[in-house]
Enzyme design. Structure first.
Site: not given
Ligand code: SAM
Length: 289
Positions: A47, A102, A122, A171, A178
């Site tokens: 991303q 984060d 993550e 989260d 993804p």
């Molecule tokens: N608080 C936020 C919201 O509700 O929008 C989300 C927090 S966090 C930044 C979300 C994380 O999920 C991202 O850093 C992303 O890279 C991760 N992510 C997305 N798909 C994933 C997957 N299949 N496995 C592990 N992490 C994933």
């Protein structure tokens, strides 16, 4: 202002010397935030990752043009997705966080002394690194030795684990790219399998105002798999609609113990919020219960 990247992504506009981030995932709604500075901007394998400094919300993590968390309201979401499940579990020792790049959720979980291991799975290492460096209001520059970072897809990871975790916190970002599979029935059934016999899970289940279809489906999936499930809400100003939902699935009855201590250094969650967050507005009751 730092020197601007040569090519701005389409969701950042430079209008007469003013920078604006515009979120436009919905067809007929655009929300713009005035930006002071672009702190970080790069494309990861998964991303486009940005840290922006905004006027009203302080620093923001923005993935593919969508705000994930900010200095001003990140604690509301991160405290709610972490403390609520931890308050329900009688003795959480091993906690898994899927997503959460984060580091805000891991930071909250680490406030519980009884937790011995925090596994953070993550997919995108760049998100963790930039948040630790540039978004310390949220990440707290997390360096707790109980946190083990694993950079892999949560969907594949969960399949490899059975009867392992006390609490699983999903989260994730929005159900696109993804993160899409993180909202599927098959994924939740693997989460069920990865939990111990007295385990419970929580996931962010999107906006009751704009994504009722996702919330309904998520709740239906979790309700089918787990003997006990419930929904709670919090207001997070930078998420579309403000009102945000979380869904819990549990293998044991959900009861709050009077003897369980809430960490004292929270900014949003307290004993009153914990009781009140399960009171759903009428439109949610009508559509979900
Ligand atoms: N608080 C936020 C919201 O509700 O929008 C989300 C927090 S966090 C930044 C979300 C994380 O999920 C991202 O850093 C992303 O890279 C991760 N992510 C997305 N798909 C994933 C997957 N299949 N496995 C592990 N992490 C994933």
């Amino acid at each position: 202002m730092n020197s601007l990247p040569k090519q701005l992504p389409p969701y950042i506009k430079n209008e007469n010397g003013e920078l604006w981030l515009t979120e436009d995932e919905r067809e007929n709604l655009k929300i713009s935030y005035r930006i002071k500075d672009i702190i970080f901007s790069d494309q990861s394998p998964f991303q486009h990752v940005m840290i922006l400094d905004s006027y009203d919300f302080g620093r923001m993590l923005v993935l593919d043009g969508v705000i994930q968390t900010t200095s001003i309201d990140g604690h509301i979401y991160n405290e709610m997705i972490s403390h609520v499940p931890l308050q329900f579990h009688p003795s959480p020792k091993k906690v898994l966080i899927i997503g959460g790049g984060d580091c805000g959720a891991a930071r909250e979980v680490a406030k519980y002394k009884e937790v011995e291991e925090i596994h953070m799975v993550e997919i995108d290492e760049m998100v963790v690194n930039v948040c630790k460096e540039h978004l310390t209001d949220v990440s707290g520059n997390l360096s707790d030795p109980r946190v083990k970072f694993m950079y892999t897809d949560g969907v594949a990871f969960i399949k490899e684990h059975a009867n392992t975790y006390d609490v699983i916190i999903i989260d994730s970002s929005d159900p696109v790219g993804p993160a899409k599979e993180l909202f599927s029935y098959e994924f939740y059934s693997n989460v069920y399998r990865a939990l111990k016999d007295d385990g419970l899970m929580v996931c962010q289940s999107q906006s009751p105002i704009f994504h009722m279809d996702v919330l309904k489906q998520t709740h239906a999936n979790i309700n089918k798999l787990f003997p006990y499930s419930t929904i709670y809400t919090a207001t997070v100003p930078t998420y579309p609609g403000g009102l945000w939902s979380f869904t819990i699935g549990s293998k044991i009855p959900l009861s709050l113990s009077e003897s369980k201590l809430m960490p004292t250094d929270t900014k949003y969650v307290n004993a009153d919020v914990l009781k009140q967050c399960f009171q759903l507005p009428q439109f949610m009751k009508q559509q979900l219960l």
